[in-house]
Design a protein around this motif. Structure first.
Motif, short mmCIF file in Angstrom:
data_model
loop_
_atom_site.label_atom_id
_atom_site.label_comp_id
_atom_site.label_asym_id
_atom_site.label_seq_id
_atom_site.Cartn_x
_atom_site.Cartn_y
_atom_site.Cartn_z
N ARG A 322 0.81 -1.22 0.00
CA ARG A 322 0.00 0.00 0.00
C ARG A 322 0.85 1.27 0.00
O ARG A 322 0.41 2.32 -0.46
N ASP A 323 2.07 1.18 0.54
CA ASP A 323 2.94 2.36 0.62
C ASP A 323 3.18 3.00 -0.74
O ASP A 323 3.53 4.18 -0.82
N GLY A 325 0.99 3.37 -3.17
CA GLY A 325 -0.17 4.06 -3.72
C GLY A 325 -0.89 3.25 -4.79
O GLY A 325 -0.80 2.02 -4.84
N PRO A 402 6.62 -4.00 5.25
CA PRO A 402 6.34 -3.75 6.67
C PRO A 402 5.62 -4.91 7.35
O PRO A 402 5.94 -5.25 8.49
N GLU A 403 4.63 -5.47 6.66
CA GLU A 403 3.80 -6.48 7.31
C GLU A 403 3.68 -7.72 6.43
O GLU A 403 3.79 -7.64 5.20
N SER B 108 6.37 4.25 5.17
CA SER B 108 5.71 2.98 5.42
C SER B 108 4.79 3.06 6.63
O SER B 108 5.19 3.57 7.69
N ARG B 109 3.59 2.56 6.44
CA ARG B 109 2.62 2.56 7.55
C ARG B 109 1.96 1.20 7.65
O ARG B 109 2.15 0.34 6.79
N ASN B 110 1.16 1.05 8.67
CA ASN B 110 0.48 -0.24 8.82
C ASN B 110 -0.71 -0.33 7.88
O ASN B 110 -1.01 0.63 7.15
N GLN B 111 -1.37 -1.46 7.90
CA GLN B 111 -2.42 -1.70 6.91
C GLN B 111 -3.58 -0.72 7.01
O GLN B 111 -4.27 -0.47 6.05
N GLN B 112 -3.74 -0.16 8.16
CA GLN B 112 -4.81 0.82 8.35
C GLN B 112 -4.35 2.24 7.97
O GLN B 112 -5.10 3.20 8.12
N PHE B 119 7.46 1.27 12.01
CA PHE B 119 7.98 1.22 10.64
C PHE B 119 8.82 2.44 10.28
O PHE B 119 9.12 2.65 9.11
N TYR B 160 2.81 9.59 2.80
CA TYR B 160 2.19 8.27 2.62
C TYR B 160 1.26 8.27 1.41
O TYR B 160 0.43 9.17 1.26
N LEU B 161 1.42 7.29 0.54
CA LEU B 161 0.64 7.24 -0.70
C LEU B 161 -0.53 6.28 -0.65
O LEU B 161 -1.36 6.24 -1.55
N GLY B 162 -0.58 5.47 0.39
CA GLY B 162 -1.58 4.40 0.43
C GLY B 162 -2.99 4.90 0.72
O GLY B 162 -3.21 6.07 0.96
#
Lengths: 589, 162
Positions: A322-323, A325, A402-403, B108-112, B119, B160-162
């Motif tokens: 997801r990072d 985009g 990350p996960e 980088s971040r968590n899934q939420q 991270f 963050y792009l997510g």
């Protein structure tokens, strides 16, 4: 030069002793003692496979997928309940059938082809479901003890072919009714005519439909956004259209249309492959593994757990990467399944172009490969590699995940992608199928660099008529061998033939052990689908002046079994692939 | 601490460049007198391969760059012209000059999508691809270099792009 003189002396001394030359040697080419030694090794391998394969159960003409080179016994799949099942899966034996047919052609002995025909005849007679699907592929096998069908994926494992590209020419010769029925049902079981959803898994319960290709054609499901970029629909109900399953569907439909004269299967094959083409990135040329993402059907609470990778939680790359985009979608990944995208699929496209006249596929193949190599091909420490990225060119090299997720554990670092010698064939065949020389230049330049880096020497400038090959190359690889043979056929330059002979000798020296061809000296099992023997016979056929079109043709060697089994620890249940569990065993295990 | 641990390779070029300049004085002469077309072509090809392997350019692959300045990438080897085209020219110019970025590569971040310290600094360093063109007597060979560039002191990481 010394080597050439030596070959000439040897050939003068021994050529009169050779017993197996049913056809005249290629013009200007002398069949040598070394040539015969390679053929002799193939014959010994084939005879051993047939002898030990049939010896295990004389009530069947089926052969095991692999043979233990120490005991002559079939490879076994050990189920979680500890049942050890020797197995036969004809989807995983296609290169052996091609080997048998090729061996009959070069020796003039029809017995080998008859063996292939007998095995296929029994399979199609006995192991075709009433709906038309064969009991073969990733999750079904025939138990060589009981001669009953077994599933490796629960009780009713689905039908699954991924880049197996069966030897349909021979199947049609043996049992055209069964083969046509299979090719039709392959689409019924795997493809949704209304939505273009495609599932690698097909049900043995799907009723047979003899008007399968009579469905109304639907509009392309890939459309472009305002910037001319493809919109990847996220509406697939879990039926992800992986290209390695689509390749088999398209190949079957092209073959069916050609055999029956009905254009409809061909039109559907073209429809299917066009969705991948439309989903490709128009700026970079790089193509996709799938043209849809899955619909989210699971609850937010279920999907909040990263390790829950069910496709009902939506696109698995969008979740784990997801990072990055919006570009982070399964379709756009260029570091996984690259063999399926850029080797197996392209070989099928080129076969469709060559055999069935779908000429635009040559341009498509060239565009995909040029884009992939332009953006990703890199030489690292004298080896060919690919930079991991998304298909818009966004580099992912060095990214630390990350996960945990579908693509691997947390803290996994993305590294370069291996570029095996299999890439030689799609690149070379695309060049050879491209008509205009100016359109060959870029791929030829890459081919020259890649071949040189693999240790083959220099194929020289475009056209390949002035090579400076390493005729003492240490490479012992069937794909390099076939590339050299195809270059010889294209140019007539005997240097390629000498290179192919060297590689062939290397293969025999390195991989012919205990009477069988094995992946390497210490590997326990000889796998029937291995491409080495077919490659050696293709070379032998060329040396004898056989027309390339008359010889069986290499397309893939992707056969596998996937399912539940007992781990090597003898206690825990595992879900794994034959390539990981069986074909990694050594004679010391 | 992290930056202290990175590998600085700028000194490499200081040694390599004078050596290569000496080699370059004789390299092109090797081809004089070779009039047969195919041999010329092959010799040129081999020279281009040598330029990639021996000019010093390949040593930059996978190196982590943590200071601003000129990398002194080799531009010539025995008459072979070597040029670079950077996919991130704002970080490494086409001339090989490094300007450390003031942001991280990936936030980088968590899934939420939550920014957790877990991270932080996971993906700070930028992978930068340089497309390399080696040219001699009209013949061209292409290559790529992958360099990894650390962000500048005090960089930010909030995109963050997510």
């Amino acid at each position: 030069m010394k080597k050439l003189l030596l070959l000439l002396l040897i050939s003068l001394g021994f050529s009169t002793l050779l017993p197996l030359i049913p056809v005249s040697a290629s013009a200007g080419v002398r069949y040598t003692d070394e040539d015969y030694r390679r053929l002799s090794a193939v014959i010994e391998h084939v005879e051993n496979v047939l002898y030990y394969g049939h010896a295990y159960n004389q009530d069947t003409d089926l052969l095991p997928d692999a043979i233990n080179t120490l005991t002559g016994m079939p490879a076994v799949w050990t189920f979680p309940n500890r049942a050890e099942v020797p197995y036969s899966d004809l989807a995983n034996q296609q290169n052996f059938f091609r080997t048998l047919v090729a061996l009959s052609l070069v020796t003039g002995d029809p017995r080998y082809r008859e063996e292939a025909e007998a095995s296929l005849a029994e399979y199609m007679e006995t192991y075709q479901n009433t709906n038309g699907l064969m009991y073969w592929g990733g999750h079904r096998m025939i138990n060589l003890d009981t001669l009953l069908v077994q599933s490796t994926e629960s009780e009713n494992g689905p039908h699954e072919l991924k880049n197996m590209l069966p030897y349909y020419e021979l199947m049609l010769d043996v049992d055209p009714v069964a083969t046509v029925r299979f090719m039709q049902q392959l689409w019924t079981a795997h493809f949704d005519w209304a939505t273009a959803d495609l599932n690698r898994h097909g049900s043995y319960s799907a009723p047979y439909n003899n008007n399968v290709f009579g469905q109304p054609m639907i509009p392309d499901i890939i459309v472009m956004d305002e910037f001319g970029m493809p919109i990847i629909p996220a509406n697939s109900p879990g039926d992800l259209p992986f290209v390695n399953a689509a390749t088999d569907l398209a190949y079957a439909a092209f073959t069916l249309a050609d055999y029956t004269g009905d254009p409809a299967p061909r039109e559907w094959a073209q429809y299917l492959m066009r969705q991948y083409h439309l989903a490709s990135n128009p700026d970079t040329g790089m193509t996709v593994y799938q043209y849809k993402s899955t619909l989210i059907t699971k609850s937010a609470s279920e999907c909040a757990i990263p390790s829950y990778t069910n496709s009902g939680c939506g696109d698995r790359v969008a979740r784990q990467f997801r990072d990055f985009g919006p570009i982070a979608r399964e379709s756009n990944v260029q570091w996984k399944n690259t063999q399926a995208i850029y080797v197996d699929n392209i070989l099928m496209l080129l076969e469709a172009a060559d055999r069935y006249g779908v000429n635009e596929y040559v341009d498509w193949a060239r565009g995909y490969l040029e884009g992939y190599l332009d953006y990703g091909y890199i030489r690292i420490n004298g080896t060919n590699k690919i930079i991991p990225m998304f298909n818009d060119g966004t580099v992912t090299y060095g990214y630390v995940v990350p996960e945990v997720g579908y693509y691997g554990p947390s803290n996994m670092r993305l590294d370069y992608v291996e570029m095996p010698t299999t890439y030689l064939l799609p690149i070379l065949r695309t060049i050879l199928a491209t008509e205009e020389p100016e359109n060959q230049v870029k791929l030829w330049t890459y081919f020259r660099e890649i071949a040189h880096t693999f240790g083959l020497g220099d194929v020289g400038p475009l056209g390949g008529n002035a090579p400076a090959l390493d005729l003492d190359t240490a490479i012992d690889d069937p794909f390099a061998l076939m590339a050299m043979v195809e270059l010889y056929q294209a140019t007539g330059n005997s240097e390629y033939l000498e290179s192919a002979r060297t590689i062939g000798n290397n293969i025999v020296h390195a991989k012919f052990r205990r009477g069988f061809f094995v992946e390497s000296e210490i590997m326990l099992y000889s796998r029937l689908d291995q491409p080495e023997t077919l490659a050696l016979l293709i070379l032998d056929g060329v040396l004898r002046g056989l027309a390339p079109a008359d010889m069986p043709y290499y397309l893939a060697d992707s056969g596998y079994i996937h399912g539940y089994l007992l781990s090597d620890d003898g206690v825990t249940e595992d879900r794994n692939y034959s390539q990981t569990i069986i074909y990694t065993k050594t004679i010391y295990d | 601490m992290k930056k202290l641990a990175t590998i600085l390779i700028l000194t490499l070029a200081l040694v390599a460049v004078p050596t290569l300049a000496i080699l370059g004085a004789t390299g092109a002469l090797d081809l004089v007198g070779q009039t047969e077309e195919t041999w010329d072509e092959k010799a040129v090809y081999q020279l281009l391969v040598d330029a990639e392997n021996l000019s010093g350019m390949s040593r930059y692959n996978n190196q982590i760059i943590a200071v601003d300045g000129d990398l002194a990438l080799p531009k010539e080897y025995r008459g072979v012209t070597i040029t670079y085209s950077s996919r991130h020219p704002e970080i490494i110019s086409n001339d090989g000059v490094v300007t450390l970025p003031d942001t991280c590569w990936i936030d980088s971040r968590n899934q939420q999508g939550q920014d957790t310290t877990q991270f932080d600094h996971l993906n700070d360093n930028w992978p930068v691809v340089l497309d390399v063109t080696l040219t001699f007597m009209g013949q061209v060979r292409t290559a790529k270099l992958m360099l990894v560039v650390a962000p500048a002191e005090g960089f930010t990481c909030d995109k963050y792009l997510g």
